[in-house]
Design an enzyme around this catalytic site. Structure first.
Site, PDB file in Angstrom:
ATOM      1  N   GLY A  46       0.838  -1.196   0.000  1.00  0.00           N
ATOM      2  CA  GLY A  46       0.000   0.000   0.000  1.00  0.00           C
ATOM      3  C   GLY A  46       0.872   1.245   0.000  1.00  0.00           C
ATOM      4  CD  GLN A  51       3.363   5.862   2.599  1.00  0.00           C
ATOM      5  OE1 GLN A  51       2.382   5.301   2.129  1.00  0.00           O
ATOM      6  NE2 GLN A  51       4.371   5.207   3.142  1.00  0.00           N
ATOM      7  CB  CYS A  89       5.074   2.303   7.233  1.00  0.00           C
ATOM      8  SG  CYS A  89       4.606   3.759   6.286  1.00  0.00           S
ATOM      9  CG  LEU A  90       6.452   0.948   1.202  1.00  0.00           C
ATOM     10  CD1 LEU A  90       5.871   1.246  -0.174  1.00  0.00           C
ATOM     11  CD2 LEU A  90       7.569  -0.086   1.095  1.00  0.00           C
ATOM     12  CG  HIS A 131      -0.609   1.298   7.209  1.00  0.00           C
ATOM     13  ND1 HIS A 131       0.349   0.881   8.100  1.00  0.00           N
ATOM     14  CD2 HIS A 131       0.013   2.174   6.369  1.00  0.00           C
ATOM     15  CE1 HIS A 131       1.501   1.495   7.818  1.00  0.00           C
ATOM     16  NE2 HIS A 131       1.324   2.281   6.771  1.00  0.00           N
ATOM     17  CD  GLU A 132      -1.219   2.555   2.732  1.00  0.00           C
ATOM     18  OE1 GLU A 132      -0.835   3.733   2.694  1.00  0.00           O
ATOM     19  OE2 GLU A 132      -0.443   1.602   2.951  1.00  0.00           O
ATOM     20  CG  HIS A 135       0.014   6.810   5.561  1.00  0.00           C
ATOM     21  ND1 HIS A 135       1.097   7.336   6.219  1.00  0.00           N
ATOM     22  CD2 HIS A 135       0.351   5.518   5.279  1.00  0.00           C
ATOM     23  CE1 HIS A 135       2.048   6.406   6.335  1.00  0.00           C
ATOM     24  NE2 HIS A 135       1.616   5.292   5.780  1.00  0.00           N
TER      25      HIS A 135
HETATM   26 NI    NI Z   1       2.548   3.460   5.627  1.00  0.00          NI
END
Ligand code: NI
Length: 155
Positions: A46, A51, A89-90, A131-132, A135
């Site tokens: 995701g 991000q 998380c990226l 999670h997304e 964000h």
């Molecule tokens: Ni994330």
């Protein structure tokens, strides 16, 4: 399509609330294409617009069942059943935490043409949606986790 730079969680932009998307134009489509390409390149499941440095309510998710693009997503229902699992998380490379998430969520959103849709997701897909969408509200998993995992335990 192009790979975009992924912002680290120390950047302010990841702690701000994103704005509603109102224009469903070619600029949005190319952003969505870039976000998917960036997510796949980084082996993520995701990715949210902040991000890649944009305060827009957009995320892309693929937990293995194909790409889903969410514009202006809103979780409308969550199950009372909660699952505690490891999450990363990226934007936080190498960091993992135990996070409680609902087992099941219902989410409504718009697709790239601006058409509304709604889906019910379970397990990893539900976790990724939570999670997304966090964000998009300036919340990262580390803010809401039960505890961070010790990197030494992950080896
Ligand atoms: Ni994330």
């Amino acid at each position: 399509m192009a790979i975009r730079t992924i912002v680290k969680d120390t950047e302010d932009i990841l702690h701000k609330k994103c704005r509603t998307v109102e224009k469903f134009d070619e600029k949005l489509w190319s952003l969505l294409d870039d976000m998917a390409e960036t997510m796949y390149k980084a082996n993520g499941v995701g990715l949210a617009a902040p991000q890649v440095g944009l305060l827009k309510r957009i995320c892309v998710i693929d937990v293995g069942n194909g790409l889903v693009e969410f514009i202006n997503p809103e979780i409308t229902l969550t199950s009372s059943a909660i699952i505690e699992d490891t999450e990363g998380c990226l934007s936080s490379p190498g960091e993992y935490a135990i996070v409680k998430r609902p087992k099941k969520v219902k989410v409504k959103a718009q697709n790239r043409k601006g058409e509304e849709f709604s889906i019910v997701a379970e397990d990893l897909f539900a976790r990724a949606i939570c999670h997304e969408t966090d964000h998009l509200n300036g919340v990262i998993f580390k803010d809401i986790c039960e505890y961070m995992l010790d990197p030494a335990d992950l080896k």
